[in-house]
Design an enzyme around this catalytic site. Structure first.
Site, PDB file in Angstrom:
ATOM      1  N   HIS A 143       0.837  -1.223   0.000  1.00  0.00           N
ATOM      2  CA  HIS A 143       0.000   0.000   0.000  1.00  0.00           C
ATOM      3  C   HIS A 143       0.861   1.258   0.000  1.00  0.00           C
ATOM      4  CE1 HIS A 143      -3.807  -2.178   0.637  1.00  0.00           C
ATOM      5  NE2 HIS A 143      -3.072  -2.995   1.378  1.00  0.00           N
ATOM      6  N   ASN A 186     -10.290  -3.061   2.275  1.00  0.00           N
ATOM      7  CA  ASN A 186      -9.980  -2.996   0.851  1.00  0.00           C
ATOM      8  C   ASN A 186     -11.254  -2.726   0.065  1.00  0.00           C
ATOM      9  OD1 ASN A 186      -7.157  -3.503   0.718  1.00  0.00           O
ATOM     10  ND2 ASN A 186      -7.492  -5.686   1.033  1.00  0.00           N
TER      11      ASN A 186
END
Ligand code: NDP
Length: 493
Positions: free
Chosen positions: A58, A131
């Protein structure tokens, strides 16, 4: 950029006025530079230290501020303070991200997208680190690093490798559900504002009477879902690698706030043991017919960061951060993340990263943690140990977060116990057959074929066909004919 105004005098970081923005101290106009030009030296030293380690996963993200508002009474399920009243608003910060790419990678590469939320509640910061997909690739934390390595770069060439990705996925059948979503057009969202966010993990809620529930969070985009096709996403890689970041920033800057509806799936505590799917298995959803989503609130993002580094880069989210009324669950991936996220921020930002403005709670902090590099929150004369006789903070047993049963059993390395319908291919099969429309199915097959044609060995392509045939025979046939020539020849040989 700020508006032009009368410029202040340049200073050093110590506030000392500086004599020149362009000339270093030299021995004559042509002579060597002298080391005691402390302004020049400190400028170089600070520049060399501008970067902190990027997140291993990320890394590239974009963020925005906003608020969460409760729209339905949930006190029958949780006594979390920030959810205690209809109309109650809690300030928050959200960070959206790619997973595998590095800090400078293109925004529209196929990948799940991170959906990390920080609620600055009146009982401390609550982080929900999800997510844009309701499931994940693996169900046991011991496989997480291996999975991520397979998405990153080869040790020798430094290149990404589709062969490595399909090798891992086809050897790990539990990945099939998430890979189905990833390979669909949801793997290339057109906008962070136009995708859903999911807790993915199951969490627990507890009401004032001590009754416990299992819950899943679904943040549904009010803007509506929109995705790129493979061709559009590929084209955007060169046209505007920062497309998603720009889209979020520009919309908010233009006053077009982004909004999500929070829907909850809520399971009575006792049903977990007898439910047909393991409700803690991160590769599974709870079918909505079994647990219909209930709308309880809305999240609005309406303010851009003032400084990208300070707010987006230095933000640290951790699933361990749950507030009273909310707890974890025996999801084995969640157990791993509860340790790992705080740990990575300790390494990446520093021992006192929670004191930075973006991470600091907006309620009082009375912790017994002290000192360490860069600390500036000091407890004055507060005692530094508990118990003490000098009025130091005291814990409140009523603030315990929900816990759950643990069967007394031999410590060992186990797969989850099977529930009646647990199977790695049932849910992705349902998604393909019952949820996707004709176009979704065509794009899914085409995206798989394009991905698995690119540098994937013949042996692994054979496993790719087997993998998709187990999701659905029709999909397997489509993939086989797309990759087929080589595979058919191999089989005939
Ligand atoms: P439902 O028909 O009740 O729900 C299916 C859900 O799938 C929709 O509500 C929508 O959720 C989501 N969806 C719609 N189109 C797509 C798409 N093209 N790609 C991915 N997801 C899509 O069925 P079930 O609850 O019984 O689930 C069937 C399958 O749907 C599951 O196996 C799972 O793969 C998928 N799914 C289920 C979710 C759940 O929480 N039950 C959530 C998302 C997907 P949304 O509005 O969240 O996009």
């Amino acid at each position: 950029m700020p508006k032009k105004q009368r410029a202040p005098i340049t200073t050093t970081d110590s506030g000392i006025p500086v004599a020149s923005d362009e000339f270093s101290l030299t021995a004559g106009p042509n002579g060597p530079t002298v080391l005691h030009d402390h302004y020049l030296v400190q400028k170089m030293q600070h520049f060399n230290r501008e970067r902190i380690p990027e997140r291993v996963v990320h890394a590239k993200g974009s963020g925005a501020h906003g608020f969460f508002e409760v729209t339905a009474d949930v006190t029958q399920w949780t006594n979390a303070s920030f959810l205690s009243q209809v109309g109650k608003r809690t300030p928050m910060f959200a960070r959206f991200s790619q997973v595998a790419g590095e800090l400078g990678s293109a925004d529209t590469v196929r990948d799940p997208r991170g959906f990390a939320l920080k609620f600055y509640t009146d009982e401390g910061n609550y982080d929900l680190v999800g997510n844009n997909t309701p499931t994940f690739f693996v169900r046991d934390a011991s496989k997480f690093e291996d999975f991520i390595h397979s998405q990153k770069r080869m040790p020798d060439t430094g290149l990404r490798s589709n062969d490595m990705q399909w090798d891992f996925w086809t050897l790990s059948p539990e990945t099939a559900h998430q890979v189905t979503v990833l390979m669909s057009d949801r793997g290339t969202p057109r906008s962070y504002r136009r995708m859903n966010g999911y807790s993915s993990h199951t969490y627990s809620w507890m009401n004032a009477a001590g009754e416990r529930f299992w819950v899943k969070y679904h943040f549904k985009t009010v803007q509506g879902i929109e995705n790129f096709t493979l061709a559009e996403a590929d084209a955007m890689v060169s046209e505007d690698p920062d497309y998603l970041r720009r889209d979020l920033w520009d919309a908010i800057a233009a006053g077009d706030a982004a909004e999500w509806r929070l829907e909850m799936q809520i399971m009575p505590f006792e049903e977990a043991a007898v439910y047909r799917f393991n409700p803690f298995d991160l590769t599974k959803v709870w079918p909505q017919a079994d647990y219909p989503p209930i709308t309880i609130g809305r999240m609005v993002l309406d303010r851009n960061p003032e400084n990208h580094f300070a707010e987006v880069e230095q933000s640290g989210f951790a699933p361990a951060r749950v507030v009273p009324g909310i707890g974890l669950s025996p999801d084995k991936m969640l157990m791993g993340r509860v340790f790992s996220y705080h740990d990575t921020h300790l390494h990446r930002i520093g021992a006192n990263y929670e004191q930075l403005p973006i991470n600091a709670p907006k309620c009082p902090v009375h912790s017994y943690n002290k000192d360490g590099a860069m600390t500036y929150r000091h407890a004055g004369t507060q005692p530094v140990y508990a118990p003490n006789s000098y009025g130091g903070p005291q814990a409140d047993p009523s603030k315990e977060t929900p816990t759950w049963w643990v069967e007394a059993a031999e410590i060992g390395r186990y797969a989850y116990e099977k529930h009646a319908d647990d199977d790695d291919f049932v849910q992705p099969g349902a998604l393909y057959r019952d949820v996707m429309n004709k176009t979704d199915r065509e794009h899914l097959a085409a995206n798989i074929i394009a991905h698995a044609s690119d540098g994937v060995s013949a042996d692994i392509q054979t496993r790719v066909i087997d993998y998709w045939s187990k999701v659905d025979p029709d999909l397997g046939t489509r993939v086989a004919s797309g990759l087929g020539h080589r595979v058919a020849q191999r089989r005939a040989a």
